[in-house]
Design a protein around this motif. Structure first.
Motif: not given
Length: 129
Positions: A28-29, A32, A48-49, A68, A78
């Motif tokens: 996922e990272s 992202e 982000r985050q 996210d 997300e």
């Protein structure tokens, strides 16, 4: 500032492009990070985050959860890289939208065979306008 539907369309366009280039199977990272870069290159504000506080019975819980991505301070994203989205993923995003008082969020699952199959739009008291 773009209308929320145009903002959503821009995110979806970039997600499809990323999926076409990389395909499914990465963390996922990775998706992202690349999505953040692509959206910023379009001139969009992207966080982000993002850590979010929750208030319950007068108590503040910080951080209560993390989202996210937040695009232009109003579109919650997300990012997932799972075999299949579950109802719990959509409920999680809806809860985030309610707590943030935001109308629209996108759940993007990059592990589907096509990105089109991995996109879910979640709304919270949204009124097109």
């Amino acid at each position: 500032m773009l209308p929320i539907d145009e903002l959503s369309a821009a995110v979806i366009e970039e997600a499809i492009g990323i999926h076409r280039e990389f395909g499914p199977g990465l963390f996922e990272s990775v998706y992202e990070s690349v999505l953040v870069g692509r959206l910023r290159s379009r001139g969009l504000k992207v966080e982000r985050q993002v850590q979010v506080k929750a208030v319950f019975d007068g108590e503040v819980y910080d951080p209560a959860f993390k989202i996210d991505m937040l695009v232009d301070d109003r579109l919650v994203l997300e990012i997932k890289a799972v075999e299949q989205l579950s109802k719990a993923h959509a409920k999680q995003l809806l809860t985030y939208l309610r707590l943030l008082k935001q109308p629209v969020g996108l759940l993007l699952n990059f592990s589907e065979a096509t990105m089109k199959d991995g996109i879910r739009r979640v709304v919270n008291d949204y009124k097109p306008g």
